[in-house]
Design a protein around this motif. Structure first.
Motif, short mmCIF file in Angstrom:
data_model
loop_
_atom_site.label_atom_id
_atom_site.label_comp_id
_atom_site.label_asym_id
_atom_site.label_seq_id
_atom_site.Cartn_x
_atom_site.Cartn_y
_atom_site.Cartn_z
N ARG A 521 0.59 -1.19 -0.11
CA ARG A 521 0.02 -0.16 0.06
C ARG A 521 0.82 1.11 -0.18
O ARG A 521 0.54 2.10 -0.53
N LYS A 522 1.93 1.41 0.69
CA LYS A 522 2.63 2.55 0.97
C LYS A 522 3.15 3.00 -0.46
O LYS A 522 2.90 4.29 -0.77
N GLU A 523 3.83 2.34 -1.22
CA GLU A 523 4.27 2.66 -2.48
C GLU A 523 3.28 3.28 -3.47
O GLU A 523 3.40 4.30 -4.25
N LEU A 524 2.11 2.40 -3.43
CA LEU A 524 0.94 2.83 -4.17
C LEU A 524 0.45 4.29 -3.84
O LEU A 524 0.04 4.87 -4.76
N TYR A 525 0.11 4.52 -2.60
CA TYR A 525 -0.28 5.87 -2.17
C TYR A 525 0.77 6.76 -2.47
O TYR A 525 0.57 7.98 -2.79
N GLN A 526 2.10 6.71 -2.46
CA GLN A 526 3.11 7.54 -2.62
C GLN A 526 2.97 7.93 -4.15
O GLN A 526 3.33 9.15 -4.79
N LEU A 527 2.74 6.96 -5.23
CA LEU A 527 2.65 7.18 -6.65
C LEU A 527 1.33 7.89 -6.95
O LEU A 527 1.29 8.18 -7.99
N GLY A 528 0.31 8.10 -6.20
CA GLY A 528 -0.81 8.83 -6.27
C GLY A 528 -2.22 7.95 -6.13
O GLY A 528 -3.24 8.56 -6.49
N ALA A 529 -2.26 6.88 -5.58
CA ALA A 529 -3.48 6.00 -5.32
C ALA A 529 -4.25 6.80 -4.42
O ALA A 529 -3.79 7.18 -3.42
N THR A 530 -5.38 6.96 -4.62
CA THR A 530 -6.39 7.63 -3.64
C THR A 530 -6.88 6.46 -2.51
O THR A 530 -7.02 6.75 -1.34
N GLU A 531 -7.16 5.42 -3.05
CA GLU A 531 -7.55 4.35 -1.98
C GLU A 531 -6.97 3.03 -2.49
O GLU A 531 -7.01 2.59 -3.57
N VAL A 532 -6.36 2.40 -1.50
CA VAL A 532 -5.70 0.75 -1.74
C VAL A 532 -6.60 -0.23 -0.86
O VAL A 532 -6.67 -0.02 0.42
N ILE A 533 -7.22 -1.21 -1.64
CA ILE A 533 -7.88 -2.18 -0.80
C ILE A 533 -6.95 -3.39 -0.87
O ILE A 533 -6.66 -4.05 -1.95
N ALA A 534 -6.41 -3.86 0.42
CA ALA A 534 -5.53 -4.98 0.30
C ALA A 534 -6.24 -6.21 0.55
O ALA A 534 -7.00 -6.32 1.52
N GLU A 535 -6.38 -7.34 -0.18
CA GLU A 535 -7.14 -8.52 -0.10
C GLU A 535 -6.75 -9.10 1.16
O GLU A 535 -7.39 -9.76 1.83
N GLU A 536 -5.46 -9.16 1.56
CA GLU A 536 -5.11 -9.99 2.70
C GLU A 536 -5.86 -9.27 4.05
O GLU A 536 -6.35 -9.99 4.90
N MET A 537 -5.98 -7.95 4.06
CA MET A 537 -6.77 -7.32 5.16
C MET A 537 -8.07 -7.57 5.24
O MET A 537 -8.90 -7.87 6.02
N GLU A 538 -8.90 -7.43 3.96
CA GLU A 538 -10.22 -7.56 3.90
C GLU A 538 -10.72 -9.19 4.15
O GLU A 538 -11.57 -9.28 4.79
N THR A 539 -9.77 -9.93 3.68
CA THR A 539 -9.92 -11.36 4.09
C THR A 539 -10.04 -11.58 5.49
O THR A 539 -10.79 -12.31 6.02
N SER A 540 -8.97 -10.92 6.20
CA SER A 540 -8.89 -11.28 7.67
C SER A 540 -10.26 -10.68 8.33
O SER A 540 -10.58 -11.23 9.46
N ILE A 541 -10.64 -9.37 7.92
CA ILE A 541 -11.74 -8.90 8.69
C ILE A 541 -13.11 -9.40 8.11
O ILE A 541 -13.77 -9.71 9.07
N GLU A 542 -13.17 -9.97 6.98
CA GLU A 542 -14.35 -10.82 6.76
C GLU A 542 -14.55 -11.97 7.62
O GLU A 542 -15.43 -12.49 8.28
N ILE A 543 -13.33 -12.86 7.69
CA ILE A 543 -13.24 -14.04 8.83
C ILE A 543 -13.53 -13.59 10.34
O ILE A 543 -14.24 -14.14 10.81
N LEU A 544 -13.13 -12.36 10.46
CA LEU A 544 -13.24 -11.89 12.04
C LEU A 544 -14.61 -11.61 12.20
O LEU A 544 -15.26 -12.14 13.08
N ALA A 545 -15.38 -10.90 11.25
CA ALA A 545 -16.71 -10.50 11.39
C ALA A 545 -17.80 -11.61 11.44
O ALA A 545 -18.66 -11.79 12.12
N ARG A 546 -17.43 -12.60 10.55
CA ARG A 546 -18.34 -14.15 10.61
C ARG A 546 -18.18 -14.89 11.77
O ARG A 546 -19.25 -15.40 12.39
N VAL A 547 -16.74 -15.05 12.55
CA VAL A 547 -16.56 -15.45 13.57
C VAL A 547 -17.33 -14.99 14.79
O VAL A 547 -17.96 -15.53 15.48
N LEU A 548 -17.19 -13.58 15.00
CA LEU A 548 -17.93 -12.78 16.02
C LEU A 548 -19.30 -12.96 15.92
O LEU A 548 -20.07 -13.10 17.01
N ALA A 549 -20.05 -13.02 14.57
CA ALA A 549 -21.27 -13.15 14.43
C ALA A 549 -22.00 -14.44 14.78
O ALA A 549 -22.78 -14.69 15.44
#
Length: 670
Positions: A521-549
């Motif tokens: 993400r860091k280099e992408l933001y430095q080059l001008g990306a407005t928003e970076v969505i990391a699949e690694e993070m999104e997968t972990s959050i989705e798993i976390l949300a389903r477990v807590l539910a």
């Protein structure tokens, strides 16, 4: 390769760098810099180059690649909207110029064939210089910019038959001229038949096989091989290599691979074309300019004045505004780069003498040097000229409405503006396109999978085959006008290059990038990306949300935890589900314009705007309601809120968030 050749190339390259740097400082086109480089290094000045014949061989490659690029960019579909301007305006401009120059040359004692040839030379203008200046001034898409472009396109195309007529004009044809011309036309027809068959049956299959390999080297070799092969075929048939190169470009131009082909060939064209202009400069004898300065200056001004008068006369028949007609005349007042190619052919054929050739070079180079100055003062000059009253009949003829105010895009008839660009048509890209269709958002796709592009084109999708790291490919999807660009490819290094290229061409676009890992993400933001969505993070959050539910943790606590995790790891708002929809906003001095969906069971459903008391309860203003794909922008007190409405509200972020949470809380506990 011999050492003298290497030393000559080194001298030309180093001298070119210095001269082009100087010319960029004074805002002069690089073409003029290359001509000056040739003059300085050539035998008539410092004599730094010892093997000019070798340089001329490189220059011939430059000419071939110039014609190849013209063929690649000559799309019958994209030019259909301005065909009247191309063929009527262009033919009139070239025809009137040839006729006027013929009369003047005959009056000065030139033979008929030479007089016609002088008309050929003077009729052409510089596509490279004029388009570059129009692009710098952001005027390519203006009315006069489209008229200029149309005339330049015709001039580039008419070069081919002009070159074929040189042997006929020079009297080199033995026997019956009509028989020779008929044989030449028969050869051209045979070559054209082969080109049509190749374009329709051979090249699409070959390029599809090559593109499937994903090998850039193989793709480039195939493109260059096609250019050289067809050029060799036309040369063997007794026609010019330049014609063959143009036809080779035409073979590829109607395929979905033309944009990627141009992107790959463009760097080579620039290098070899520079040698062409340097070689022209080396042929120019500076002593001629010093011996006849007044004569050359008067002839230069005469040529420019003639074209300034004749071009508007031709453009006037296109029924465009007077201002556009006059600006077109001033922009096309110079002699073009393809006139140099014609002049060399005429010199070899004996149509013009060596002294006349030197005179022509001096005039041409001066007209090119004066073009930036002319275009700089064109606007105020035309504004002053517009104050002169015109006869009523002429005013009626020059219709105020342009025939084609907007240029056609290469991806359809509609003009791309404020659109979505999807780079990569994998699962993410397909889902995004499906959503864009549902929301009626204009979009265009870029992908490098040949099979995918082939299939989607048959289905009518606006998809383009090409590498999005190339500026030429991005320009064809109007990246400078795009509102949102989504980079959804699986190549981390490629994503970096794409983001850098997009941001360079469009500083304002919202660039959303899909990445695999957090550390990218860091280099992408430095080059001008407005928003970076990391699949690694999104997968972990989705798993976390389903477990807590599963452990019956309240949804608002899960939302809070997700926001906390994202706040500490990803600089972006939370997912666009439920209450988080309001995160899509435009910030204005602490306030936001947000969209809030209304669920079926929300407490506001069935209430009028006056009953909802939105301003009193939440401190926000309701601006509009979107219902069943239609916008209700007339907000009356008796307007009733329905389920599945989308509210457009304006207020502080915490107030908008509270409204969204309460609406979706109603849905949760219903």
């Amino acid at each position: 390769m011999h050492v003298p050749m290497l030393s000559d190339l080194l001298i030309i390259l180093l001298l070119s760098v210095g001269v082009i740097l100087l010319f960029n400082r004074v805002k002069l086109p690089s073409i003029i810099g290359y001509l000056v480089t040739g003059m300085v290094a050539g035998p008539y000045a410092l004599g730094l180059v010892h093997a000019p014949a070798k340089v001329n061989q490189l220059a011939e490659l430059g000419v071939m690649l110039l014609m190849f690029i013209i063929g690649l960019e000559f799309s019958l579909h994209s030019l259909s909207r301005i065909k009247r301007a191309v063929f009527l305006g262009g033919a009139l401009q070239v025809g009137l110029t040839i006729a006027a120059v013929y009369v003047l040359a005959r009056g000065m004692g030139s033979p008929p064939a030479t007089a016609v040839f002088w008309g050929f030379l003077i009729a052409l203008s510089s596509t490279a210089i004029v388009l570059k200046l129009l692009q710098e001034q952001s005027q390519v898409e203006s009315v006069h910019g489209q008229v200029i472009l149309a005339i330049l396109i015709f001039q580039d195309l008419i070069v081919v038959p002009m070159m074929l007529l040189v042997p006929l004009l020079s009297g080199q044809i033995i026997g019956s001229p009509w028989l020779t011309v008929s044989i030449m036309l028969a050869k051209m027809l045979g070559v054209l038949v082969l080109v049509v068959l190749g374009a329709k049956y051979l090249m699409p299959r070959l390029l599809l096989l090559v593109a499937r390999t994903r090998s850039r080297e193989l793709f480039l070799l195939t493109i260059i091989g096609t250019c050289v092969g067809v050029a060799w075929l036309t040369a063997e048939a007794g026609l010019s290599m330049a014609l063959g190169a143009f036809l080779a470009g035409l073979i590829i131009s109607e395929s979905e691979y033309s944009y990627e082909a141009v992107s790959n060939v463009m760097p080579f064209r620039e290098v070899f074309a520079s040698f062409f202009f340097v070689s022209i400069g080396m042929l120019f004898d500076v002593q001629v300019l010093l011996e006849y300065p007044v004569r050359i200056l008067l002839l230069t001004l005469g040529v420019m004045a003639l074209k300034v008068l004749l071009t508007p006369a031709a453009a006037a028949f296109l029924r465009v505004p007077v201002r556009a007609v006059l600006l077109a005349g001033l922009a096309l007042c110079q002699v073009g780069e393809f006139s140099f190619i014609l002049s060399l052919a005429g010199l070899e054929a004996g149509l013009i003498s060596h002294s006349s050739y030197q005179l022509f070079l001096a005039i041409s180079i001066l007209t090119m040097c004066l073009t930036p100055v002319v275009m700089l003062v064109a606007e105020p000059v035309v504004s002053h000229m517009m104050r002169v009253p015109l006869p009523q009949a002429l005013q009626e003829h020059l219709h105020p409405e342009p025939p084609n105010a907007e240029p056609a895009t290469s991806l359809g008839e509609s003009v791309l503006d404020n659109h979505l660009v999807v780079i990569g048509y994998g699962l993410n890209g397909r889902n995004l396109v499906r959503a864009a269709k549902h929301a009626h958002i204009p979009y265009v796709i870029v992908d490098t999978d040949a099979d995918t592009v082939h299939r989607q084109l048959k289905r009518g999708e606006p998809i383009l085959y090409g590498d999005a790291t190339h500026a030429h490919v991005l320009e064809h999807v109007r990246i400078e006008r795009a509102r949102v660009v989504v980079v959804a490819i699986s190549d981390p290094a490629g994503s970096l290059r794409v983001v850098a290229a997009v941001r360079r061409l469009n500083p304002e676009a919202c660039i959303i990038v899909r990445s695999l890992y957090l550390h990218e993400r860091k280099e992408l933001y430095q080059l001008g990306a407005t928003e970076v969505i990391a699949e690694e993070m999104e997968t972990s959050i989705e798993i976390l949300a389903r477990v807590l539910a599963r452990y019956l943790v309240p949804l608002h606590e899960i939302d809070a935890l997700v926001r906390q995790l994202r706040g500490g790891n990803i600089v972006r708002p939370s997912s666009l589900t439920g209450a988080e929809w309001s995160g899509m906003h435009v910030g204005l001095a602490g306030l936001e314009l947000a969209t809030v969906p209304v669920p079926d069971e929300a407490v506001l459903v069935g209430k009028t705007l006056s009953e909802s008391e939105m301003r009193q309860h939440y401190g926000i203003n309701l601006l509009a309601i979107r219902r069943n794909g239609h916008m209700l922008d007339q907000m009356r007190p008796d307007t009733i809120i329905h389920g599945h409405d989308t509210l457009y509200v304006f207020g502080k972020p915490d107030q908008v968030e509270r409204l969204a949470h309460e609406l979706h809380a109603d849905e949760t506990f219903a």
